[in-house]
Design an enzyme around this catalytic site. Structure first.
Site, short mmCIF file in Angstrom:
data_model
loop_
_atom_site.label_atom_id
_atom_site.label_comp_id
_atom_site.label_asym_id
_atom_site.label_seq_id
_atom_site.Cartn_x
_atom_site.Cartn_y
_atom_site.Cartn_z
N ASN A 184 0.80 -1.21 0.00
CA ASN A 184 0.00 0.00 0.00
C ASN A 184 0.84 1.27 0.00
OD1 ASN A 184 0.32 -1.42 2.66
ND2 ASN A 184 -0.20 0.61 3.44
N HIS A 228 -13.42 0.51 -1.05
CA HIS A 228 -13.09 1.94 -1.18
C HIS A 228 -11.73 2.20 -1.80
CE1 HIS A 228 -10.32 2.79 2.34
NE2 HIS A 228 -10.74 1.58 2.64
N CYS A 230 -3.81 4.48 7.93
CA CYS A 230 -4.45 3.77 9.04
C CYS A 230 -3.79 4.06 10.37
CB CYS A 230 -4.44 2.27 8.74
SG CYS A 230 -5.24 1.85 7.19
#
Length: 390
Positions: free
Chosen positions: A154, A204, A330
């Site tokens: 990511n 998402h 996050c």
């Protein structure tokens, strides 16, 4: 494009909801029935749910019956990463081998005893050390092993050789899970071609609504005895609770659009990413592009400029109207050094200044030009400070 319009280059954190997905959500919200009810209203809700399940399954080459909806990628990973995940008729797994650069929902979300968990190192490119993995699979003896390996990172976009790893793990009698959250909708993902036993998704990341994800099994020959959410028999008993039909409808629509546009969009984003990287190197020749020597997602690049701190740079880019990230989204908005970059051996001073650019379906060539202009201002200010301090 108006100079005052903001540029959003943080699609790996969340990609804006596609209008078609938003419309699907709004339509499904009007359905009054519970999908578990047998009356006409319940059957209509069930039809919406199962139609979306088919679309999500097609995105990753799976069968609809093997898709289990969850509240997102984090819950999906937490559900799978348990010693009770097993093939029917076999014992559960005993040991977890997990990539050192995995997402926090994997590193922190598993349910294995700490003494039964080992991190698979990555090289300077961010690619898993397959030789290390093979040695530890051989050393596991009779212990059944679960290997968790991200398909795409990511933060850096680096892609892992998942098919090679899956074949190796199966050769030694283990099971393989892949977090495909960042890869799905950006590169082809086929669960059979990858050879993994289970993968997870999050809507998402490719234009669906937030708060909906999925576990996708390679077949119906797997089970998870220790479920996270217990109650009724929804989702074939894997995940209790009335399904979020509206979010699932949006998930399905986003998956359908992503699949239809996959090849064209990958080429478009790859071209824009390369252009953005070229602009960066022009204004900051000493910039490090993390993982540039590895195969990466077409939409992602992470970079560091010596002397530039991530927190300062994020604010500067934000004031210039450009939304970037310092890595994973996050961490409650905190800017801190990345475990991914530490695992890759990136020098701490550079790791603390690394930023991520992630493009998506809303990104245009004009956005890349605006990013280049912002780079010139931000880097120019840095160089002026260096010159005045010399």
């Amino acid at each position: 494009m108006a100079s005052g319009q903001r540029i959003y280059l943080d699609h790996n954190a969340t990609s804006p909801v596609r209008p078609e997905a938003a419309e699907a959500v709004a339509r499904a919200l009007q359905l009054p029935g519970n999908p578990s009810s047998v009356h006409a209203e319940g059957r209509a809700a069930r039809a919406e749910l199962e139609g979306a399940r088919e679309k999500v399954a097609r995105l990753v080459g799976a069968r609809a019956k093997n898709v289990v909806f969850t509240s997102g990628g984090t819950e999906a990973a937490n559900l799978v990463l348990t010693p009770s995940f097993r093939r029917l008729g076999q014992a559960g797994t005993v040991r977890l081998l997990v990539g050192a650069a995995e997402h926090p929902c994997v590193l922190n979300g598993h349910r294995f005893p700490s003494e039964k968990v080992s991190a698979i190192p990555v090289d300077a490119r961010g690619v898993l050390d397959v030789d290390w993995l093979e040695a530890h699979l051989k050393g596991a003896g009779e212990e059944r092993v679960l290997v968790s390996v991200q398909l795409a990172n990511n933060e850096t976009g680096v892609l892992q050789p998942v098919a090679e790893i899956a074949a190796l793990v199966h050769e030694h009698g283990g099971l393989v899970y892949t977090d495909a959250v960042q890869a799905a909708g950006k590169v082809p993902v086929d669960i059979a071609a990858l050879g993994v036993d289970v993968l997870t998704l999050s809507a998402h990341k490719f234009g669906g609504p937030k708060g909906i994800g999925a576990v996708v099994f390679a077949s119906d020959q797997f089970e998870i005895a220790d479920r996270l959410v217990r109650g009724g028999g929804q989702e074939k008993g894997h995940r209790a609770g009335t399904e979020n039909v509206a979010a699932i409808a949006g998930f399905g629509t986003a998956a359908e659009i992503a699949q239809a546009n996959l090849t064209r969009e990958a080429g478009r984003l790859s071209s824009l990413r390369d252009e953005a990287e070229a602009h960066l190197r022009r204004v900051a020749p000493e910039a490090l592009v993390v993982g540039a020597q590895a195969e990466r997602l077409p939409n992602t690049f992470a970079f560091a400029i010596p002397g530039l701190k991530a927190e300062t740079a994020l604010i500067a880019f934000d004031l210039a109207g450009v939304a970037l990230s310092s890595g994973s989204a996050c961490s409650s908005g905190k800017v801190r050094r990345s475990h991914v970059l530490d695992a890759m051996g990136v020098e701490p001073a550079l790791a603390e200044g690394t930023l991520r650019v992630s493009l998506g379906w809303t990104t245009t060539k004009e956005d890349v030009i605006r990013f280049a202009e912002a780079c010139e201002r931000v880097v120019g200010t840095l160089y002026k400070r260096k010159a005045s301090a010399a």
